[in-house]
Scaffold this motif. Structure first.
Motif, PDB file in Angstrom:
ATOM      1  N   PRO A  15       0.813  -1.226   0.000  1.00 45.27           N
ATOM      2  CA  PRO A  15       0.000   0.000   0.000  1.00 45.27           C
ATOM      3  C   PRO A  15       0.849   1.279   0.000  1.00 45.27           C
ATOM      4  O   PRO A  15       0.470   2.283  -0.586  1.00 45.27           O
ATOM      5  CB  PRO A  15      -0.843  -0.106   1.273  1.00 45.27           C
ATOM      6  CG  PRO A  15      -0.185  -1.137   2.111  1.00 45.27           C
ATOM      7  CD  PRO A  15       0.589  -2.032   1.198  1.00 45.27           C
ATOM      8  N   SER A  18       2.104   1.792  -3.650  1.00 50.40           N
ATOM      9  CA  SER A  18       1.037   2.199  -4.567  1.00 50.40           C
ATOM     10  C   SER A  18       0.581   3.628  -4.273  1.00 50.40           C
ATOM     11  O   SER A  18       0.215   4.361  -5.182  1.00 50.40           O
ATOM     12  CB  SER A  18      -0.133   1.226  -4.513  1.00 50.40           C
ATOM     13  OG  SER A  18      -0.758   1.266  -3.261  1.00 50.40           O
ATOM     14  N   HIS A  19       0.638   4.035  -3.029  1.00 52.04           N
ATOM     15  CA  HIS A  19       0.227   5.392  -2.644  1.00 52.04           C
ATOM     16  C   HIS A  19       1.259   6.447  -3.054  1.00 52.04           C
ATOM     17  O   HIS A  19       0.904   7.536  -3.483  1.00 52.04           O
ATOM     18  CB  HIS A  19      -0.020   5.454  -1.137  1.00 52.04           C
ATOM     19  CG  HIS A  19      -0.347   6.816  -0.625  1.00 52.04           C
ATOM     20  ND1 HIS A  19      -1.556   7.423  -0.872  1.00 52.04           N
ATOM     21  CD2 HIS A  19       0.386   7.695   0.099  1.00 52.04           C
ATOM     22  CE1 HIS A  19      -1.552   8.628  -0.310  1.00 52.04           C
ATOM     23  NE2 HIS A  19      -0.395   8.805   0.273  1.00 52.04           N
ATOM     24  N   THR A  20       2.542   6.123  -2.921  1.00 58.87           N
ATOM     25  CA  THR A  20       3.588   7.114  -3.187  1.00 58.87           C
ATOM     26  C   THR A  20       4.109   7.096  -4.613  1.00 58.87           C
ATOM     27  O   THR A  20       4.703   8.066  -5.071  1.00 58.87           O
ATOM     28  CB  THR A  20       4.801   6.897  -2.252  1.00 58.87           C
ATOM     29  OG1 THR A  20       5.377   5.611  -2.525  1.00 58.87           O
ATOM     30  CG2 THR A  20       4.409   7.021  -0.794  1.00 58.87           C
ATOM     31  N   ASN A  21       3.939   5.972  -5.327  1.00 60.45           N
ATOM     32  CA  ASN A  21       4.512   5.804  -6.676  1.00 60.45           C
ATOM     33  C   ASN A  21       6.026   6.019  -6.677  1.00 60.45           C
ATOM     34  O   ASN A  21       6.576   6.587  -7.619  1.00 60.45           O
ATOM     35  CB  ASN A  21       3.835   6.728  -7.686  1.00 60.45           C
ATOM     36  CG  ASN A  21       2.434   6.286  -7.989  1.00 60.45           C
ATOM     37  OD1 ASN A  21       2.165   5.095  -8.100  1.00 60.45           O
ATOM     38  ND2 ASN A  21       1.528   7.231  -8.103  1.00 60.45           N
TER      39      ASN A  21
END
Length: 111
Positions: A15, A18-21
């Motif tokens: 997670p 995916s949130h920070t890329n």
């Protein structure tokens, strides 16, 4: 070099990534450690690779390592979690390289 993430580490990192890329980097951090051979391995979230970085494939996502610091790592390493204190752990078959490895989000502004 072989780096393996445990299932618990993957579960914790998915997670966040995916949130920070951002990309994961194992940083051999020597700031405040006295000299270049005294350092602490830290897990960084970075926007892009530095000139000295190489990409190492893992069982999860590729991870960046500084080519000039490879001497400080073992050939096989595992990234795990330490749930009781909410951090990660870097270990090899012969030693625990960092029992409480931090995850630090880096940006262009603070590097």
């Amino acid at each position: 070099m072989k780096i393996i993430f445990t299932d618990k580490a993957i579960e914790k990192l998915k997670p966040i990534l995916s949130h920070t890329n951002k990309q994961l980097k194992l940083k051999y951090d020597t700031d405040g450690c006295g000299c270049a051979v005294n350092g602490v391995t830290t897990l960084w979230l970075v926007e892009q690779a530095d000139k000295d970085d190489i990409v190492v494939e893992t069982n999860f996502v590729p991870i960046l390592l500084e080519k000039s610091r490879l001497i400080f790592y073992d050939e096989t390493m595992t990234i795990d979690t330490v749930e009781s204190v909410g951090c990660f752990q870097l270990k090899s078959p012969s030693e625990i390289m960092n029992p409480r490895m931090s995850l630090v989000e880096r940006s262009e502004r603070n590097e």
